[in-house]
Design an enzyme around this catalytic site. Structure first.
Site, mmCIF file in Angstrom:
data_model
loop_
_atom_site.group_PDB
_atom_site.id
_atom_site.type_symbol
_atom_site.label_atom_id
_atom_site.label_comp_id
_atom_site.label_asym_id
_atom_site.label_seq_id
_atom_site.Cartn_x
_atom_site.Cartn_y
_atom_site.Cartn_z
ATOM 1 N N ASP A 3 0.708 -1.380 -0.184
ATOM 2 C CA ASP A 3 -0.219 0.147 0.142
ATOM 3 C C ASP A 3 0.623 1.383 0.171
ATOM 4 O O ASP A 3 1.987 1.002 -0.622
ATOM 5 C CB ASP A 3 -0.992 -0.161 1.417
ATOM 6 C CG ASP A 3 -2.514 0.628 0.419
ATOM 7 O OD1 ASP A 3 -2.576 1.612 0.002
ATOM 8 O OD2 ASP A 3 -3.495 0.009 1.035
ATOM 9 N N HIS A 25 -4.310 5.729 2.357
ATOM 10 C CA HIS A 25 -4.310 5.050 2.163
ATOM 11 C C HIS A 25 -4.287 3.480 2.686
ATOM 12 O O HIS A 25 -5.115 3.075 3.517
ATOM 13 C CB HIS A 25 -4.584 4.900 0.223
ATOM 14 C CG HIS A 25 -5.634 4.329 -0.377
ATOM 15 N ND1 HIS A 25 -4.571 2.984 0.180
ATOM 16 C CD2 HIS A 25 -6.668 3.759 -0.534
ATOM 17 C CE1 HIS A 25 -5.736 1.559 -1.061
ATOM 18 N NE2 HIS A 25 -6.747 2.618 -0.639
ATOM 19 N N ASN A 32 -12.264 0.682 -7.681
ATOM 20 C CA ASN A 32 -13.564 1.349 -8.250
ATOM 21 C C ASN A 32 -14.099 2.253 -10.110
ATOM 22 O O ASN A 32 -14.208 2.763 -10.329
ATOM 23 C CB ASN A 32 -13.345 2.601 -7.478
ATOM 24 C CG ASN A 32 -12.831 1.871 -6.569
ATOM 25 O OD1 ASN A 32 -13.329 0.933 -6.208
ATOM 26 N ND2 ASN A 32 -11.587 2.741 -5.599
ATOM 27 N N SER A 84 -10.840 -0.710 -2.074
ATOM 28 C CA SER A 84 -9.700 -0.746 -1.541
ATOM 29 C C SER A 84 -10.435 -0.878 0.297
ATOM 30 O O SER A 84 -9.850 -2.216 0.857
ATOM 31 C CB SER A 84 -9.190 0.364 -1.380
ATOM 32 O OG SER A 84 -8.066 0.433 -2.634
#
Length: 723
Positions: free
Chosen positions: A62, A97, A186, A257
């Site tokens: 990530d 994130h 997405n 996510s």
């Protein structure tokens, strides 16, 4: 370059106090209420059972991790990270994130903020993003680093529009050691993006799960890519307005996510509880236990459906019982249950502590407390003492023209019932086997020559056998429960037939057979031979019997406990009665039985012969205050084992590396330390040709031969009116 996609819906919340992360799991109610993913997945009970993912390393590829966040500050389960961009250990998160996804996965439940799906999993943060994009080379290095450093779950909350990372993903899939969980993307597309699209490839070996996002109503989010051609490997999880760590505080974010770490957390829980599982087994468990959404079955929108962590942790398919000699007994979890009962000559505590580890379809071990099913207690009720057949009240006698006497008896038949036996045992639907009957009957024909025949159903054979088949029977009303051959009690609700022949002055011989049907409960067939002597004021009966039983002395279970097999018991009962005068009659009986050792079956490795004994005495006075009334006093001690053991092979644990069973033994001693006995006073009288009254007081001491069980008392009066 691969781009990071997520939706930011709320600015960071104020930071909670900078507390060192607790090393134990102790969330507050407000912390639970603030944990969106845990709430929506219904995981509170799972965590309260101590299923927390401890010992499992989850690699998060990530943007990094903010170690100043109160969920991760001084948290010993946050391992030293790796920067796959520059090769350093710097995993600072400038985009937050990675901090958010890691909170969903493993925020610790430390009394503040929120907590994650696997709050005690170890987190290996691998920074693969340089700004908002990640190079394919960094992703490959990150995957390689995760595999080399013991990650059992690899979370990739990232996506691209073209293939990426396949070289390293292939190596991880081949090792079958780490579950790869990848966000679907997405883009509102019909198919997931990359690298999740690889899940359909055979080389992934079933180790990859693709994750789409649903809202709080379990509807696919409008932005989420659908299952498409990865439907067989696609799950959905909460991904809309998910609160988690962000910066030094908290924020709500939305995206696939956010859904992926929910699945990664579930994989960590499963792996932590069963570390010997291979990655494709863990993935298959989650896929096969998902809640179906959308079109029935696997579909192109929801794939396998919604992640269900509770079902994923529950046994699947069947239980397999393993024994040290290599035996395996498999019982489908869909099989209708069998009511298990212990041998009645033992005590409930005899089987306490009998447990073993059993294995589901995926080889996961679960503890099964087998003895609990055999530890039910019986209860003496008013029905059990007032409802017993009373010959004096229920008899109808007729003298035939030939001089023969025809006697008909009808009665309600109840007895002391084990609490677990109250519900219907019979899964076959047969109406008369092992269910409480509202009627039972006996017919007896006595010819002038001395020959007599009797037959009946409902388990009332004892009303025409033993001393109850003698000329003193009418004086023994109220003591029948203490006098009969106890083997007949192991043929519940039987049908029977008997024939008695005169053998000379004062002597009679009798043969009898009782049969009860056998399904999913204890049952038996009994053959008796009796010799009876009587001289008008005294009677002696010797009853020798052979019981062929499906079960063992009233005990019955599923096949793995070895109590559903055919066993043989022989027994003898000697009873006597003495008419002391015109009013008083004294009676008594002693019984001994011997049961051959059961065969090895299922978990039952060996057994010894079982020897049991019982006795009963009674005193009856007739014509007390009314003509032909009866006042009786009895003391009855049912059969109790004097010796006998059952030795079971049990699994006491498993090798955590291989899942192989660790075996032990458990021996059940059937001989109790106390003896049950029941003292009873009974009065019965007929008020008219159609009405009668029964009154009883009964005290049961050491019920079920348990010296620690409280005594049971029953007092009651019954008024009977015939219409």
């Amino acid at each position: 370059m691969r781009k990071l996609h997520h939706f930011f819906l709320m600015t960071a919340l104020a930071s909670a106090c900078q507390l060192a992360a607790a090393q134990t799991f102790a969330p507050t109610t407000s912390e639970y209420n603030w944990s969106t993913t845990v709430n929506q997945l219904g995981m509170r009970n799972i965590h309260n059972q101590g299923i927390l993912g401890e010992g499992v390393i989850v690699a998060m590829l990530d943007t990094g991790l903010n170690l100043a966040n109160p969920e991760f500050n001084n948290n010993s389960r946050i391992l030293s990270g790796y920067n796959a961009v520059d090769g350093s250990s710097d995993v600072a998160d400038n985009l937050n994130h990675g901090t958010h996804t890691t909170g969903i996965l493993a925020a610790p439940g430390n009394g503040s903020g929120m907590y994650g799906v696997a709050p005690q999993a170890s987190v290996l943060m691998i920074k693969v993003f340089n700004g908002g994009t990640a190079a394919a080379s960094a992703i490959n290095r990150g995957i390689d680093y995760a595999a080399a450093n013991g990650a059992r779950v690899i979370n990739l909350s990232l996506g691209a529009t073209s293939p990426t990372g396949d070289a390293s993903l292939r190596a991880v899939a081949a090792s079958n050691n780490a579950v790869m969980v990848v966000a679907a993307g997405n883009d509102s597309a019909s198919n997931p993006n990359w690298p999740s699209r690889y899940a359909r490839e055979s080389w992934t070996n079933g180790t990859m799960i693709v994750v789409g996002a649903v809202d709080g109503n379990k509807r696919l989010a409008s932005f989420s890519n659908k299952a498409g051609d990865t439907a067989q490997y696609y799950l959905v999880a909460p991904g809309v307005n998910i609160i988690s760590a962000y910066g030094t505080g908290y924020a709500y974010l939305t995206g696939t996510s956010m859904a992926a770490p929910a699945v990664s957390g579930a994989a960590a829980l499963i792996t932590g509880y069963w570390p010997y599982l291979r990655a494709n087994q863990v993935a298959a468990i989650m896929l096969n236990t998902a809640d179906d959404l959308g079109a029935p079955g696997v579909d192109a929108v929801y794939g396998r459906g919604m992640l269900n962590v509770n079902r994923a942790l529950s046994p699947i398919g069947s239980y397999t019982y393993r024994t040290a000699n290599g035996g395996r007994t498999t019982v489908s979890l869909n099989t209708t249950g069998v009511v298990s009962t212990r041998p009645s000559v033992s005590t409930p505590s005899a089987f306490q502590g009998l447990k073993t580890e059993v294995f589901d379809e995926y080889g996961r071990n679960y503890i099964s407390h087998e003895g609990a099913a055999l530890s039910g207690r019986s209860v003496m009720t008013l029905n059990s003492v007032l409802g017993r057949p009373d010959r004096m009240l229920d008899a109808a006698e007729q003298v035939l023209s030939s001089g023969s006497r025809l006697t008909r008896l009808q009665s309600r038949q109840t007895e002391v019932q084990q609490s677990l036996r109250v519900s219907a045992h019979n899964q076959s639907g047969e109406p008369w086997n092992h269910v409480q009957r509202t009627d039972a009957s006996v017919v007896m024909l006595r010819q002038a020559s001395g020959l007599s025949l009797s037959a009946g159903d409902g388990g009332l054979s004892g009303m025409s056998l033993g001393l109850m088949g003698s000329s003193l029977a009418s004086r023994l009303s109220g003591t029948d429960s203490a006098l009969g051959n106890p083997l007949l009690g192991f043929a519940p609700n039987h049908q029977f037939a008997a024939m008695a022949l005169p053998l000379g002055r004062n002597w009679t011989g009798r043969v009898a057979a009782a049969r009860s049907k056998s399904y999913d409960a204890a049952s038996g067939d009994v053959n008796l031979m009796e010799l009876n002597y009587e001289n008008g004021t005294q009677a002696v009966n010797v009853s020798a019997g052979q019981l062929t039983e499906q079960g063992m002395l009233g005990g019955y279970s599923k096949r793995h406990l070895g109590l559903n097999q055919q066993t043989g018991t022989s027994g003898i009962t000697v009873s006597g009665a003495w008419a002391l005068n015109a009013n008083w009659t004294l009676t008594g009986a002693v019984s001994r039985t011997h049961t051959a050792a059961p065969s090895a079956s299922g978990m039952l490795m060996a057994g010894t012969d079982v020897r049991a004994d019982g006795y009963g005495i009674g005193l009856v006075r007739q014509d007390n205050w009314r003509a032909d009334d009866r006042l009786s006093f009895t003391l009855n001690a049912p059969l109790r084992a004097r010796s006998g053991t059952l030795t079971y092979s049990v699994v006491t644990g498993v090798n955590e590396a291989t899942g192989d069973p660790i075996y032990g033994t458990h021996t059940v001693n059937l001989s109790p330390t106390a003896r049950e006995w029941t003292a009873e006073t009974r009065y019965v009288t007929r008020l008219s040709t159609t009405t009668s009254v029964s009154a009883v007081a009964a005290l049961r001491v050491h019920p079920d031969h348990d010296g620690n069980a409280p005594s049971q008392l029953a007092l009651g009066v019954r008024f009977n009116q015939a219409f």
